[in-house]
Design an enzyme around this catalytic site. Structure first.
Site, mmCIF file in Angstrom:
data_model
loop_
_atom_site.group_PDB
_atom_site.id
_atom_site.type_symbol
_atom_site.label_atom_id
_atom_site.label_comp_id
_atom_site.label_asym_id
_atom_site.label_seq_id
_atom_site.Cartn_x
_atom_site.Cartn_y
_atom_site.Cartn_z
ATOM 1 N N ARG A 152 -4.352 8.492 5.939
ATOM 2 C CA ARG A 152 -3.105 8.739 5.216
ATOM 3 C C ARG A 152 -2.723 7.619 4.235
ATOM 4 N NH1 ARG A 152 1.328 9.557 6.830
ATOM 5 N NH2 ARG A 152 1.704 11.364 5.530
ATOM 6 N N CYS A 169 -16.646 0.292 3.983
ATOM 7 C CA CYS A 169 -17.062 -0.294 2.697
ATOM 8 C C CYS A 169 -16.416 0.418 1.512
ATOM 9 C CB CYS A 169 -18.572 -0.245 2.589
ATOM 10 S SG CYS A 169 -19.352 -1.131 3.939
ATOM 11 N N GLU A 170 -15.125 0.336 1.421
ATOM 12 C CA GLU A 170 -14.366 0.935 0.314
ATOM 13 C C GLU A 170 -13.149 0.046 0.092
ATOM 14 O OE1 GLU A 170 -14.546 4.202 -1.167
ATOM 15 O OE2 GLU A 170 -16.147 5.044 0.075
ATOM 16 N N GLU A 180 6.614 26.895 11.435
ATOM 17 C CA GLU A 180 5.258 26.364 11.686
ATOM 18 C C GLU A 180 5.245 24.843 11.623
ATOM 19 O OE1 GLU A 180 3.044 28.002 8.422
ATOM 20 O OE2 GLU A 180 3.275 30.061 9.079
ATOM 21 N N PRO A 181 5.974 24.160 12.492
ATOM 22 C CA PRO A 181 6.007 22.702 12.409
ATOM 23 C C PRO A 181 4.745 22.061 12.964
ATOM 24 C CG PRO A 181 7.272 23.443 14.299
ATOM 25 C CD PRO A 181 6.781 24.692 13.613
ATOM 26 N N GLY A 182 4.313 20.991 12.334
ATOM 27 C CA GLY A 182 3.172 20.233 12.837
ATOM 28 C C GLY A 182 3.585 18.785 13.040
ATOM 29 N N ARG A 183 3.741 18.095 11.916
ATOM 30 C CA ARG A 183 4.050 16.666 11.934
ATOM 31 C C ARG A 183 5.273 16.314 12.772
ATOM 32 N NH1 ARG A 183 2.888 13.466 7.387
ATOM 33 N NH2 ARG A 183 2.803 15.391 6.205
ATOM 34 N N TYR A 197 -2.698 9.150 0.551
ATOM 35 C CA TYR A 197 -1.353 9.455 0.012
ATOM 36 C C TYR A 197 -0.507 8.204 -0.190
ATOM 37 C CZ TYR A 197 -2.753 13.581 2.779
ATOM 38 O OH TYR A 197 -3.439 14.607 3.370
ATOM 39 N N TYR A 248 -1.990 14.277 11.676
ATOM 40 C CA TYR A 248 -2.918 14.053 10.568
ATOM 41 C C TYR A 248 -3.590 12.682 10.675
ATOM 42 C CZ TYR A 248 -0.205 18.030 9.012
ATOM 43 O OH TYR A 248 0.425 19.264 8.964
#
Ligand code: LLP
Length: 421
Positions: free
Chosen positions: A320, A350-351, A281-284, A324, A379
């Site tokens: 990301r 505004c963070e 099940e590869p995504g990235r 992370y 992602y």
């Protein structure tokens, strides 16, 4: 070290950054920024590498189920499905998108810890390959839905192998302290229960130990664990069709990462040699390096000891780095030979957590300059939001010497969608 990875579809030609045969400056002149840009040929190359290598090591007994969560753009899903991939979906919404893209139901796996009965009913009605359950309660829920629909539900169990993989703690999933899967003994009793139920048919077991993993050994351990478990079940009369090794192969954001073929060759033969079909099940590793986020410098400012480069993309476009502390290579769209300076590249949100890179050495950037945030195909858009009224960016697909919009930039009207006034 080159500014970006060697196998990237993004490269400099005469000082200008290109994707395939199109200069990124040409794209932004047409669609403006921020913009996600994807390379069709790179996505296909990576998808084919999975399909061909898994077929080769298993003698054609493999299904590559693209993890839709990594990037669910309908045009990209269509390309992936057309190139023979199945899909791994995690909600009714992703199931809808996969089916919309023409995904073959018999190649759809439904994963996730909190599937609702209504989503399971949609999946069973569509005739998907299997629902992967992650708790005893969920198994009962599938049986109930199947009985109500008068069908036999193909089920797999996601096993938590208690294997630690080196990655960010938020995307590590294979330890008993995580919410995912069930330990071995419970998986065994759930599969026995499934085998005994008139409404359930046990077809496989799965493990997904985390994401962005670059050491192949934890994968090997997880697969050996699954093979042993499947063998034990087979010897008590519960033969499973497949072993699902999950996704999780990392890409070279900063250091090096094993290639697709290397990963498949490490795990595939263990599964095929034991007589099971292989599911991955590869995504990235399919879409990540195939995409970049293009952003324009709005202002620069110096404050205290820091120099800030303020760009028009932020955590709402690519979360990301914020979530992370992820590293994405960032390079100027018009190459520069000027001496690099260390800056924080931040967005308009505004963070204080709204940054794309901190303490990063890049050639001096000025108002109006374009920057490319690389390895942003996975992602990225998928986790974007409208926080601060920031519009989701446009998505563009490059195909050889041409490009086209595969999702338009949101408009202010989109901010009113669904509102009841
Ligand atoms: N299968 C299952 C059951 C998963 O949960 C995932 C990812 C995948 C496959 C695909 O994993 P991949 O090949 O893409 O590593 N948002 C995080 C990543 C979260 C991954 C969640 N599950 C990030 O941006 O790093």
């Amino acid at each position: 070290m080159p500014p970006f990875p060697a196998e990237s579809p993004f490269y400099y030609h005469l000082g200008e950054l290109y994707c395939e045969e199109v200069s990124l400056a040409t794209i932004t002149a047409t669609v403006d920024t921020p913009a996600y840009v994807y390379s069709r040929s790179e996505i296909l190359r990576r998808a084919r590498a999975f399909v061909e290598t898994t077929a080769e090591v298993t003698g054609g007994m493999a299904t590559v189920c693209y993890a839709v969560k990594a990037n669910a753009n309908p045009a990209l899903l269509h390309i992936l499905v057309e190139s023979g991939l199945g899909t791994d979906v995690t909600s009714g919404g992703e199931l809808f998108l996969a089916l919309h893209a023409g995904a073959a139901p018999e190649k759809i796996i439904f994963s996730g810890v909190g599937k609702k009965s209504v989503e399971m009913a949609e999946a069973l009605t569509a005739g998907i390959r299997a629902i992967h359950v992650e708790s005893e309660m969920e198994l009962l829920a599938v049986a109930d839905v199947a009985e109500r629909l008068g069908v036999v539900a193909p089920v797999g169990v996601r096993v938590n192998p208690n294997i630690s993989a080196e990655t960010h703690p938020y995307i590590s999933t294979g330890l008993h302290g995580h919410k995912f899967g069930v330990p071995r003994e419970r998986a065994v009793s759930m599969l026995r229960e499934a085998a005994a139920s008139p409404w359930l048919r046990p077809v496989g077991i799965a493990a997904h130990i985390g994401s962005q993993i670059t050491d192949l050994d934890p994968f090997r351990q997880a697969v050996m664990f699954l093979v042993q478990l499947a063998d034990d079940l087979r010897s008590e009369g519960i033969p499973l069709e497949y072993i699902d090794a999950g996704g999780g192969l990392g890409i070279d954001y900063q250091g090096t990462a094993p290639g697709v073929a290397e990963w498949v060759r490490r795990i595939g033969p263990l599964v095929a040699g034991a007589g099971y079909q292989l599911v991955v099940e590869p995504g990235r590793s399919i879409v990540g390096p195939s995409g970049a986020l293009l952003s324009r410098v709005v202002y620069t400012k110096t404050q205290g000891a820091k120099k800030f480069v303020i760009v028009d993309a932020g955590m709402t476009d690519l979360i990301r780095p914020t979530l992370y502390q992820a590293y994405h290579p960032i390079v100027p769209v018009s190459g520069s030979t000027r001496l690099a300076e260390v800056v924080d590249i931040v967005g308009p949100i505004c963070e204080t957590s709204d940054f794309l890179a901190r303490d990063r050495a890049i050639p001096p950037a000025e108002r109006g300059d374009l920057l490319a945030i690389l390895h942003a195909g996975a992602y990225g858009y998928a986790m974007s939001s409208n926080y601060n009224g920031h519009l989701r960016p446009v998505e563009v697909l490059v195909d050889g010497d041409s490009f086209h919009v595969i999702r338009r930039r949101q408009s202010y009207e989109d901010l009113l969608a669904g509102a009841v006034e």
